[in-house]
Design a protein around this motif. Structure first.
Motif, mmCIF file in Angstrom:
data_model
loop_
_atom_site.group_PDB
_atom_site.id
_atom_site.type_symbol
_atom_site.label_atom_id
_atom_site.label_comp_id
_atom_site.label_asym_id
_atom_site.label_seq_id
_atom_site.Cartn_x
_atom_site.Cartn_y
_atom_site.Cartn_z
ATOM 1 N N GLY A 1 0.766 -1.241 0.000
ATOM 2 C CA GLY A 1 0.000 0.000 0.000
ATOM 3 C C GLY A 1 0.792 1.284 0.000
ATOM 4 O O GLY A 1 0.239 2.354 -0.168
ATOM 5 N N GLY A 2 2.067 1.203 0.204
ATOM 6 C CA GLY A 2 2.867 2.418 0.252
ATOM 7 C C GLY A 2 2.972 2.959 1.667
ATOM 8 O O GLY A 2 2.371 2.444 2.601
ATOM 9 N N SER A 3 3.725 4.038 1.799
ATOM 10 C CA SER A 3 4.019 4.544 3.147
ATOM 11 C C SER A 3 2.808 5.150 3.830
ATOM 12 O O SER A 3 2.675 5.052 5.051
ATOM 13 N N VAL A 4 1.913 5.791 3.083
ATOM 14 C CA VAL A 4 0.741 6.409 3.709
ATOM 15 C C VAL A 4 -0.196 5.331 4.261
ATOM 16 O O VAL A 4 -0.666 5.421 5.403
ATOM 17 N N ILE A 5 -0.453 4.307 3.487
ATOM 18 C CA ILE A 5 -1.328 3.214 3.930
ATOM 19 C C ILE A 5 -0.655 2.422 5.041
ATOM 20 O O ILE A 5 -1.311 1.940 5.967
ATOM 21 N N ALA A 6 0.661 2.294 4.997
ATOM 22 C CA ALA A 6 1.385 1.538 6.018
ATOM 23 C C ALA A 6 1.241 2.172 7.394
ATOM 24 O O ALA A 6 1.174 1.468 8.404
ATOM 25 N N THR A 7 1.170 3.510 7.451
ATOM 26 C CA THR A 7 1.014 4.168 8.750
ATOM 27 C C THR A 7 -0.338 3.871 9.381
ATOM 28 O O THR A 7 -0.482 3.930 10.599
ATOM 29 N N TYR A 8 -1.330 3.553 8.575
ATOM 30 C CA TYR A 8 -2.635 3.156 9.096
ATOM 31 C C TYR A 8 -2.722 1.648 9.338
ATOM 32 O O TYR A 8 -3.319 1.199 10.299
ATOM 33 N N SER A 9 -2.151 0.871 8.424
ATOM 34 C CA SER A 9 -2.350 -0.577 8.497
ATOM 35 C C SER A 9 -1.494 -1.262 9.556
ATOM 36 O O SER A 9 -1.944 -2.223 10.175
ATOM 37 N N LEU A 10 -0.292 -0.795 9.802
ATOM 38 C CA LEU A 10 0.552 -1.450 10.804
ATOM 39 C C LEU A 10 -0.043 -1.371 12.212
ATOM 40 O O LEU A 10 -0.122 -2.398 12.898
ATOM 41 N N PRO A 11 -0.497 -0.199 12.679
ATOM 42 C CA PRO A 11 -1.148 -0.202 13.994
ATOM 43 C C PRO A 11 -2.413 -1.050 14.027
ATOM 44 O O PRO A 11 -2.743 -1.646 15.054
ATOM 45 N N MET A 12 -3.115 -1.117 12.905
ATOM 46 C CA MET A 12 -4.316 -1.963 12.865
ATOM 47 C C MET A 12 -3.953 -3.441 12.946
ATOM 48 O O MET A 12 -4.687 -4.223 13.541
ATOM 49 N N ILE A 13 -2.835 -3.832 12.360
ATOM 50 C CA ILE A 13 -2.376 -5.219 12.487
ATOM 51 C C ILE A 13 -2.126 -5.541 13.955
ATOM 52 O O ILE A 13 -2.577 -6.576 14.458
ATOM 53 N N ILE A 14 -1.433 -4.642 14.641
ATOM 54 C CA ILE A 14 -1.179 -4.836 16.072
ATOM 55 C C ILE A 14 -2.503 -4.872 16.828
ATOM 56 O O ILE A 14 -2.713 -5.710 17.709
ATOM 57 N N GLY A 15 -3.399 -3.972 16.493
ATOM 58 C CA GLY A 15 -4.689 -3.895 17.178
ATOM 59 C C GLY A 15 -5.573 -5.113 16.968
ATOM 60 O O GLY A 15 -6.211 -5.599 17.903
ATOM 61 N N ILE A 16 -5.615 -5.621 15.745
ATOM 62 C CA ILE A 16 -6.435 -6.807 15.462
ATOM 63 C C ILE A 16 -5.859 -8.015 16.191
ATOM 64 O O ILE A 16 -6.601 -8.813 16.780
ATOM 65 N N ALA A 17 -4.559 -8.165 16.176
ATOM 66 C CA ALA A 17 -3.934 -9.271 16.915
ATOM 67 C C ALA A 17 -4.221 -9.138 18.412
ATOM 68 O O ALA A 17 -4.594 -10.116 19.077
ATOM 69 N N SER A 18 -4.087 -7.934 18.926
ATOM 70 C CA SER A 18 -4.364 -7.696 20.336
ATOM 71 C C SER A 18 -5.841 -7.943 20.659
ATOM 72 O O SER A 18 -6.169 -8.525 21.697
ATOM 73 N N GLY A 19 -6.729 -7.497 19.801
ATOM 74 C CA GLY A 19 -8.168 -7.698 20.018
ATOM 75 C C GLY A 19 -8.561 -9.157 20.023
ATOM 76 O O GLY A 19 -9.422 -9.580 20.800
ATOM 77 N N THR A 20 -7.940 -9.932 19.163
ATOM 78 C CA THR A 20 -8.217 -11.367 19.138
ATOM 79 C C THR A 20 -7.741 -12.026 20.425
ATOM 80 O O THR A 20 -8.455 -12.831 21.027
#
Length: 186
Positions: A141-160
């Motif tokens: 996704g590029g650097s702009v999308i990465a700034t949104y998606s990386l914390p969401m990856i951490i968040g989804i893993a944490s939420g599970t």
């Protein structure tokens, strides 16, 4: 015609945005807890708040360890994480409530264990699918999308993790505490 991009936010406006975002996040978290309190029981609500506190703490830890800026992307990650975690938690709690009515011969520990086992495959498959999509966005996704998606990856893993390993066991502990208090006459 040339359009120049200007994406600098001053200190005063940035402070106001962070304050408004923090209040929005807190209202959302309390609204979620209130909904669970009304829909289920106080023990479920307290357990979901503890799980949400874990999720938010995991994201704060991520941002602090990797020196990430806490801006609008962070608030989006917090809200997505809260929504995802509560969705998983409500599914587990709904199964506990459902099994409570059908399987009256089971102890509370067996009931919670059974309910987690019955929802585990759905939770893991949903999480893996979501994480796969977010991972593709992060990589391609590029650097702009990465700034949104990386914390969401951490968040989804944490939420599970929190819906399975924190919310349900905390509910069990609270139900044991409530049972002891009722037995003592309080």
């Amino acid at each position: 015609m040339v359009f120049e991009k200007y994406d600098h936010v001053g200190a005063k406006l940035g402070k106001e945005l962070m304050k408004a975002s923090t209040w929005a996040l807190l209202f959302a978290l309390f609204g979620i807890g209130g909904y669970i309190w009304i829909r289920f029981d106080w023990m479920f609500s307290v357990a979901s708040w503890i799980a949400l506190a874990y999720d938010c703490s995991a994201l704060i830890l991520f941002f602090s360890l990797f020196y990430q800026e806490i801006g609008e992307g962070a608030m989006v990650a917090f809200l997505v994480t809260a929504g995802y975690s509560v969705n998983d938690t409500v599914i587990v709690f709904d199964r506990i409530r459902e099994n409570r009515g059908y399987k009256k011969n089971l102890s509370c520990a067996e009931l919670v264990d059974l309910s987690i086992n019955e929802t585990l495959s759905r939770t893991v498959l949903t999480s893996m699918t979501t994480l796969a999509a977010l991972l593709v966005l992060y990589i391609l996704g590029g650097s702009v999308i990465a700034t949104y998606s990386l914390p969401m990856i951490i968040g989804i893993a944490s939420g599970t993790i929190s819906s399975i390993l924190i919310a349900a066991p905390v509910f069990y502990l609270l139900s044991q505490f409530d049972r002891k208090k009722r037995a003592e006459g309080f």
